[in-house]
Design a protein around this motif. Structure first.
Motif, PDB file in Angstrom:
ATOM      1  N   LYS A 123       0.830  -1.199  -0.151  1.00  0.00           N
ATOM      2  CA  LYS A 123       0.094   0.096   0.029  1.00  0.00           C
ATOM      3  C   LYS A 123       0.997   1.273  -0.011  1.00  0.00           C
ATOM      4  N   THR A 124       2.301   1.192  -0.039  1.00  0.00           N
ATOM      5  CA  THR A 124       2.935   2.247  -0.027  1.00  0.00           C
ATOM      6  C   THR A 124       3.315   2.690  -1.177  1.00  0.00           C
ATOM      7  N   ASP A 125       3.029   3.998  -1.387  1.00  0.00           N
ATOM      8  CA  ASP A 125       3.501   4.876  -2.653  1.00  0.00           C
ATOM      9  C   ASP A 125       4.599   5.265  -2.758  1.00  0.00           C
ATOM     10  N   LEU A 126       5.626   4.749  -3.258  1.00  0.00           N
ATOM     11  CA  LEU A 126       6.824   5.075  -3.473  1.00  0.00           C
ATOM     12  C   LEU A 126       7.210   6.014  -4.298  1.00  0.00           C
ATOM     13  N   ARG A 127       6.448   6.725  -5.306  1.00  0.00           N
ATOM     14  CA  ARG A 127       6.300   7.743  -6.109  1.00  0.00           C
ATOM     15  C   ARG A 127       7.178   8.907  -5.371  1.00  0.00           C
ATOM     16  N   GLY A 128       6.798   9.208  -3.731  1.00  0.00           N
ATOM     17  CA  GLY A 128       7.099  10.325  -3.180  1.00  0.00           C
ATOM     18  C   GLY A 128       8.644  10.186  -2.416  1.00  0.00           C
ATOM     19  N   PHE A 129       9.136   9.126  -2.664  1.00  0.00           N
ATOM     20  CA  PHE A 129      10.290   8.589  -2.060  1.00  0.00           C
ATOM     21  C   PHE A 129      11.374   9.297  -2.804  1.00  0.00           C
ATOM     22  N   ASN A 130      12.272   9.668  -1.940  1.00  0.00           N
ATOM     23  CA  ASN A 130      13.776  10.191  -2.926  1.00  0.00           C
ATOM     24  C   ASN A 130      14.622   9.140  -2.958  1.00  0.00           C
ATOM     25  N   GLU A 131      15.765   9.007  -3.617  1.00  0.00           N
ATOM     26  CA  GLU A 131      16.849   8.112  -3.938  1.00  0.00           C
ATOM     27  C   GLU A 131      17.135   7.020  -2.431  1.00  0.00           C
ATOM     28  N   LYS A 132      17.470   7.833  -1.593  1.00  0.00           N
ATOM     29  CA  LYS A 132      18.006   7.390  -0.169  1.00  0.00           C
ATOM     30  C   LYS A 132      16.636   6.474   0.454  1.00  0.00           C
ATOM     31  N   GLU A 133      15.578   7.283   0.433  1.00  0.00           N
ATOM     32  CA  GLU A 133      14.394   6.560   1.015  1.00  0.00           C
ATOM     33  C   GLU A 133      13.978   5.283   0.455  1.00  0.00           C
ATOM     34  N   LEU A 134      14.034   5.231  -0.946  1.00  0.00           N
ATOM     35  CA  LEU A 134      13.665   4.290  -1.633  1.00  0.00           C
ATOM     36  C   LEU A 134      14.696   3.131  -1.394  1.00  0.00           C
ATOM     37  N   LEU A 135      16.050   3.197  -1.357  1.00  0.00           N
ATOM     38  CA  LEU A 135      17.089   2.425  -1.208  1.00  0.00           C
ATOM     39  C   LEU A 135      16.852   1.873   0.333  1.00  0.00           C
ATOM     40  N   ILE A 136      16.554   2.513   1.244  1.00  0.00           N
ATOM     41  CA  ILE A 136      16.165   2.027   2.679  1.00  0.00           C
ATOM     42  C   ILE A 136      14.932   1.313   2.537  1.00  0.00           C
ATOM     43  N   PHE A 137      13.793   1.677   2.063  1.00  0.00           N
ATOM     44  CA  PHE A 137      12.617   0.951   1.796  1.00  0.00           C
ATOM     45  C   PHE A 137      13.046  -0.240   1.352  1.00  0.00           C
ATOM     46  N   ASN A 138      13.833  -0.750   0.223  1.00  0.00           N
ATOM     47  CA  ASN A 138      13.899  -1.889  -0.365  1.00  0.00           C
ATOM     48  C   ASN A 138      14.950  -2.732   0.500  1.00  0.00           C
ATOM     49  N   LEU A 139      15.873  -2.036   1.360  1.00  0.00           N
ATOM     50  CA  LEU A 139      16.569  -2.927   2.291  1.00  0.00           C
ATOM     51  C   LEU A 139      15.782  -3.649   3.050  1.00  0.00           C
TER      52      LEU A 139
END
Length: 157
Positions: A18-34
């Protein structure tokens, strides 16, 4: 996201997909994927053990969240019976209707379960339906007459 970094995967389970990843910056996206990769490595015992920790601390709402997840993801685990019992027992403190539903599910699934006597006893005491409570009390009298569960509270039904 801070909670996930600290190992709180309960919230991650609830928002997964349910998390909208479009608003994530590159660092947040990397953390989310980890975090997602870490989460995929977690097994049923993590949620069960976290639920037990919360239950022992009398944080029953938090315990129910962990047990709900464990109940959802378990298949044929040896923990299945324990998860269902503690899920019902957690709800007993703040949502009696859900507790009754889960206790009844336990009674129906585990005819010879290790928590059966305690479950019947609790159902007798928390049931809002007098006829149903009486039926549980009779089962205790029939099946567990020589135990602590057949006491003055049950005899008065």
């Amino acid at each position: 996201m801070k909670n996930y970094l600290e190992g709180d995967y309960c919230g991650f389970e609830k928002t997964k997909g349910k998390t909208d990843l479009r608003g994530f910056n590159e660092k947040e996206l990397l953390i989310f994927n980890l975090i997602q990769k870490q989460y995929e490595q977690i097994d049923l015992s993590y949620f069960y053990n976290q639920g037990l920790k919360a239950f022992r601390k009398k944080d029953y709402k938090r315990a129910s969240e962990y047990f709900e997840i464990a109940n959802k993801i378990q298949s044929d685990s040896y923990l299945k019976e324990h998860i269902l019992f503690f899920l019902a027992s957690s709800y007993k403190y703040f949502d009696k209707e859900k507790a009754i539903c889960y206790y009844n599910e336990y009674i129906n699934k585990y005819i010879d379960g290790c928590y059966r006597a305690e479950t019947l006893y609790t159902l007798t005491l928390i049931s809002t339906d007098k006829a149903e409570a009486f039926r549980y009390a009779l089962q205790i009298e029939k099946e567990y007459k020589d135990t602590i569960y057949y006491n003055s509270k049950i005899k008065r039904f």
